[in-house]
Scaffold this motif. Structure first.
Motif, PDB file in Angstrom:
ATOM      1  N   MET A   1     -11.106   1.974 -10.377  1.00  0.00           N
ATOM      2  CA  MET A   1     -11.423   3.104 -11.274  1.00  0.00           C
ATOM      3  C   MET A   1     -10.119   3.738 -11.760  1.00  0.00           C
ATOM      4  O   MET A   1      -9.333   4.237 -10.968  1.00  0.00           O
ATOM      5  CB  MET A   1     -12.249   4.135 -10.513  1.00  0.00           C
ATOM      6  CG  MET A   1     -13.649   3.664 -10.156  1.00  0.00           C
ATOM      7  SD  MET A   1     -14.790   3.759 -11.530  1.00  0.00           S
ATOM      8  CE  MET A   1     -15.220   5.510 -11.485  1.00  0.00           C
ATOM      9  N   CYS A   4      -9.454   7.594 -10.810  1.00  0.00           N
ATOM     10  CA  CYS A   4      -9.756   8.060  -9.454  1.00  0.00           C
ATOM     11  C   CYS A   4      -8.452   8.267  -8.678  1.00  0.00           C
ATOM     12  O   CYS A   4      -7.636   7.349  -8.574  1.00  0.00           O
ATOM     13  CB  CYS A   4     -10.660   7.052  -8.746  1.00  0.00           C
ATOM     14  SG  CYS A   4     -10.870   7.408  -6.994  1.00  0.00           S
ATOM     15  N   CYS A   7      -8.016   5.783  -5.824  1.00  0.00           N
ATOM     16  CA  CYS A   7      -7.660   4.454  -6.334  1.00  0.00           C
ATOM     17  C   CYS A   7      -6.184   4.429  -6.727  1.00  0.00           C
ATOM     18  O   CYS A   7      -5.497   3.433  -6.499  1.00  0.00           O
ATOM     19  CB  CYS A   7      -8.541   4.078  -7.524  1.00  0.00           C
ATOM     20  SG  CYS A   7     -10.223   3.581  -7.071  1.00  0.00           S
ATOM     21  N   HIS A  46     -13.360   0.862  -4.827  1.00  0.00           N
ATOM     22  CA  HIS A  46     -13.985   2.141  -5.175  1.00  0.00           C
ATOM     23  C   HIS A  46     -15.496   2.106  -4.951  1.00  0.00           C
ATOM     24  O   HIS A  46     -16.211   1.366  -5.623  1.00  0.00           O
ATOM     25  CB  HIS A  46     -13.696   2.489  -6.638  1.00  0.00           C
ATOM     26  CG  HIS A  46     -14.231   3.824  -7.045  1.00  0.00           C
ATOM     27  ND1 HIS A  46     -13.467   4.970  -7.049  1.00  0.00           N
ATOM     28  CD2 HIS A  46     -15.473   4.196  -7.428  1.00  0.00           C
ATOM     29  CE1 HIS A  46     -14.208   5.988  -7.439  1.00  0.00           C
ATOM     30  NE2 HIS A  46     -15.435   5.552  -7.679  1.00  0.00           N
ATOM     31  N   HIS A  97     -14.739   9.114  -4.346  1.00  0.00           N
ATOM     32  CA  HIS A  97     -14.364   7.806  -3.780  1.00  0.00           C
ATOM     33  C   HIS A  97     -14.564   7.999  -2.284  1.00  0.00           C
ATOM     34  O   HIS A  97     -13.817   8.761  -1.650  1.00  0.00           O
ATOM     35  CB  HIS A  97     -12.896   7.498  -4.142  1.00  0.00           C
ATOM     36  CG  HIS A  97     -12.344   6.229  -3.587  1.00  0.00           C
ATOM     37  ND1 HIS A  97     -11.612   5.327  -4.348  1.00  0.00           N
ATOM     38  CD2 HIS A  97     -12.365   5.702  -2.335  1.00  0.00           C
ATOM     39  CE1 HIS A  97     -11.223   4.309  -3.600  1.00  0.00           C
ATOM     40  NE2 HIS A  97     -11.664   4.519  -2.367  1.00  0.00           N
TER      41      HIS A  97
HETATM   42 ZN    ZN Z   1     -11.528   5.331  -6.412  1.00  0.00          ZN
END
Ligand code: ZN
Ligand code: AMP
Length: 133
Positions: A1, A4, A7, A46, A97
């Motif tokens: 993602m 995110c 991430c 994710h 997440h």
């Molecule tokens: Zn993520």
């Protein structure tokens, strides 16, 4: 993602204080700790929440949580810790997440658990039936 934050930490685009890493899992210090040694354990892939995550990865995650908990008790002066997932925004999830919090606890640290309530007549029976597997 792409957007995110966890991430980005997994990809190394944002720095973190890494505690553990393998092919599927990363653990790092929470930047705004409830107590010193507050760790977040995340799947590298994710998943938004408990409903999305693969059970195999969840099992690996909890195994890492267990190992870090032992370290926290041995080396951070904690006599216990809270393990918590805020699952969905209504439950306080800010970063979508999935992640475990491990929060070291000490006697008299003043952190309060959730307030507890009482069931009304018949309510416990009714709700137990609704969520029974
Ligand atoms: Zn993520
Ligand atoms: P939650 O409310 O369960 O989604 O928790 C998100 C947690 O991520 C919070 O405790 C934040 O302090 C933590 N956090 C946010 N950004 C970072 C970051 N860049 N590095 C480490 N922890 C972070």
């Amino acid at each position: 993602m792409d957007n995110c934050i966890f991430c980005k930490i997994v990809r190394g685009e944002i720095p973190s204080y890494k505690i553990y890493e393998d092919d599927n899992i990363l653990a790092f210090l929470d930047i705004a700790p409830v107590s010193p040694g507050h760790v977040l354990v995340v799947p590298k892939k994710h998943f938004k929440n408990m409903e999305e995550i693969d059970i195999e990865i969840l099992q690996d995650l909890i195994a890492v949580v267990k190992k870090i908990g032992i370290k926290i008790k041995e080396n951070v002066g904690a006599s216990g810790y809270n393990i918590c997932i805020n699952n969905d925004s209504v439950a306080g999830q800010v970063v979508p997440h999935l992640h475990f919090h491990i929060i070291p606890r000490k006697e008299g640290d003043g952190l309060m658990p959730w307030p507890q309530k009482e069931y009304s007549e018949g309510e416990a029976d009714e709700i137990a039936k609704k969520i029974k597997l």
